[in-house]
Design an enzyme around this catalytic site. Sequence first.
Site, PDB file in Angstrom:
ATOM      1  N   GLY A  74       0.797  -1.218   0.000  1.00 31.93           N
ATOM      2  CA  GLY A  74       0.000   0.000   0.000  1.00 31.93           C
ATOM      3  C   GLY A  74       0.832   1.271   0.000  1.00 31.93           C
ATOM      4  O   GLY A  74       0.545   2.219  -0.742  1.00 31.93           O
ATOM      5  N   HIS A 204      -2.015  -7.895   2.029  1.00 35.51           N
ATOM      6  CA  HIS A 204      -2.101  -8.364   3.422  1.00 35.51           C
ATOM      7  C   HIS A 204      -3.258  -7.764   4.197  1.00 35.51           C
ATOM      8  O   HIS A 204      -3.427  -8.054   5.386  1.00 35.51           O
ATOM      9  CB  HIS A 204      -0.785  -8.106   4.156  1.00 35.51           C
ATOM     10  CG  HIS A 204      -0.502  -6.666   4.454  1.00 35.51           C
ATOM     11  ND1 HIS A 204      -0.606  -6.149   5.719  1.00 35.51           N
ATOM     12  CD2 HIS A 204      -0.155  -5.641   3.645  1.00 35.51           C
ATOM     13  CE1 HIS A 204      -0.305  -4.866   5.674  1.00 35.51           C
ATOM     14  NE2 HIS A 204      -0.027  -4.530   4.423  1.00 35.51           N
ATOM     15  N   CYS A 328       1.505   7.028  22.506  1.00 36.88           N
ATOM     16  CA  CYS A 328       2.747   6.266  22.584  1.00 36.88           C
ATOM     17  C   CYS A 328       2.861   5.197  21.506  1.00 36.88           C
ATOM     18  O   CYS A 328       3.937   4.924  21.000  1.00 36.88           O
ATOM     19  CB  CYS A 328       2.881   5.612  23.952  1.00 36.88           C
ATOM     20  SG  CYS A 328       2.268   6.666  25.259  1.00 36.88           S
TER      21      CYS A 328
HETATM   22  C1  LIG Z   1      -2.190  -0.533   5.655  1.00 34.64           C
HETATM   23  C2  LIG Z   1      -2.488   0.709   4.906  1.00 34.64           C
HETATM   24  C3  LIG Z   1      -1.534   1.314   4.061  1.00 34.64           C
HETATM   25  C4  LIG Z   1      -0.128   0.800   3.951  1.00 34.64           C
HETATM   26  O1  LIG Z   1      -0.060  -0.445   3.320  1.00 34.64           O
HETATM   27  P1  LIG Z   1       1.287  -1.302   3.432  1.00 34.64           P
HETATM   28  O2  LIG Z   1       1.005  -2.514   2.623  1.00 34.64           O
HETATM   29  O3  LIG Z   1       1.493  -1.581   4.868  1.00 34.64           O
HETATM   30  O4  LIG Z   1       2.391  -0.476   2.866  1.00 34.64           O
HETATM   31  C5  LIG Z   1      -1.908   2.442   3.369  1.00 34.64           C
HETATM   32  N1  LIG Z   1      -3.139   2.955   3.474  1.00 34.64           N
HETATM   33  C6  LIG Z   1      -4.077   2.419   4.269  1.00 34.64           C
HETATM   34  C7  LIG Z   1      -5.435   3.027   4.338  1.00 34.64           C
HETATM   35  C8  LIG Z   1      -3.789   1.278   5.024  1.00 34.64           C
HETATM   36  O5  LIG Z   1      -4.711   0.763   5.818  1.00 34.64           O
END
Ligand SMILES: *Cc1c(COP(=O)(O)O)cnc(C)c1O
Length: 396
Positions: A74, A204, A328
């Site tokens: 993401g 994931h 935190c």
């Molecule tokens: C988890 C998430 C990301 C980041 O995705 P990764 O695969 O961890 O890099 C970006 N945007 C949103 C809304 C997410 O929930």
Amino acid sequence: MEQKRLIYMDHAATTYTKPEVVETMMPFFTEQFGNASSVYTFGRKSKAAVETAREQVAKAIGAKSDEIYFVNGGSEADNWAIKGIAWAHRDKGNHIITTKIEHHAVLHVCEYLENNGFEVTYLSVDENGLIDLDELKRAITDKTILITIMFANNEIGTIQPIAEIGKIARERGIIFHTDAVQAVGNVAIDVEKMNIDLLSLAGHKFYGPKGIGALYIRKGIKIENLIHGGGQERRRRAGTENLPGIVGLGKAIEMATENLEEHNEKIRKMRDRLLNGIMEKIPYTKLNGHPEKRLPGNINVSFKFIEGESLLLMLDQLGICASTGSACSSGSLDPSHVLLAIGLPHEIAHGSLRLSLGDLTTEEDIDYVLEVLPKIVQRLREMSPLYEDFIKKGEN
Ligand SMILES: *Cc1c(COP(=O)(O)O)cnc(C)c1O
């Protein structure tokens, strides 16, 4: 001693990989390991598997397969979409519109661009986390080159009016990117109907493997290439393909979108039982995010007079995995930017808890959390001087 059961209520952070997905991936680590870019038959079989996955991803969001680019997740998709559009269109303008509640993978990219000559408008949201479409329209200028607004929020679960935003962007001839990392597998998505030009997704978050995702780029959109090197991903994102990951992503997105409504109904029912139970059993509790326009598995609540961080530690001792918008946990002093943007005072934001339900959630999990959470909150409140003051005042 009794083995501690794991109650996983953090599906918004990541999911397990479904056994069917792992099974589909396995041969691509061992027997079918050929480089998808090689010309011999053995490599071409890998190439065919990559292209099948590309079709699966495209189909899930209403795109064409040559509009799908595999990336590692993401954050990478968001970075590519925003920087790639910004740098490719800076001759036309330097203005970007986003919101105050985006994931850091969008917000920090916007800050980087601000340090490099771009101007960014951060739209505010109402108390439910929704943007105001009129504010969006007013924010558009002749210099606006990109609107990037998340589909569904990862903390409070609020789902934005994406089709309406897409319509506004299209009418004004502005490119529209959406971070749909939380939405895929939870909300029906159609990039054509919704006028989405770029869309980020990550395996994931919908029972696929970690380290693989995709960026949808509408055909004809001009964008800077992400990684320069070999000819992979139509020369736009070089590097030997993550073959097992890509195959797993394809399988996972197919499974996630196949029974979307049925699956959501099941999760939503459990979520509502848990949420209603929490609101009933725990006084001075506030639901964060939109009451209806929200992800089916998302609960975000603030408990007055407590610290989310202490709450998480106590839940962890009972085997419950959850998340908080408290300070935190994110390594900074301020509570979550999302909770502040919906107007929560600091002390309320600090007492927030996110429970995100998913495929691992059972009715027994709900019963268990409803049994222990009220006691934990009560115990923490009894240790709070603020609560003590509050009770005394109430008695006067
Ligand atoms: C988890 C998430 C990301 C980041 O995705 P990764 O695969 O961890 O890099 C970006 N945007 C949103 C809304 C997410 O929930």
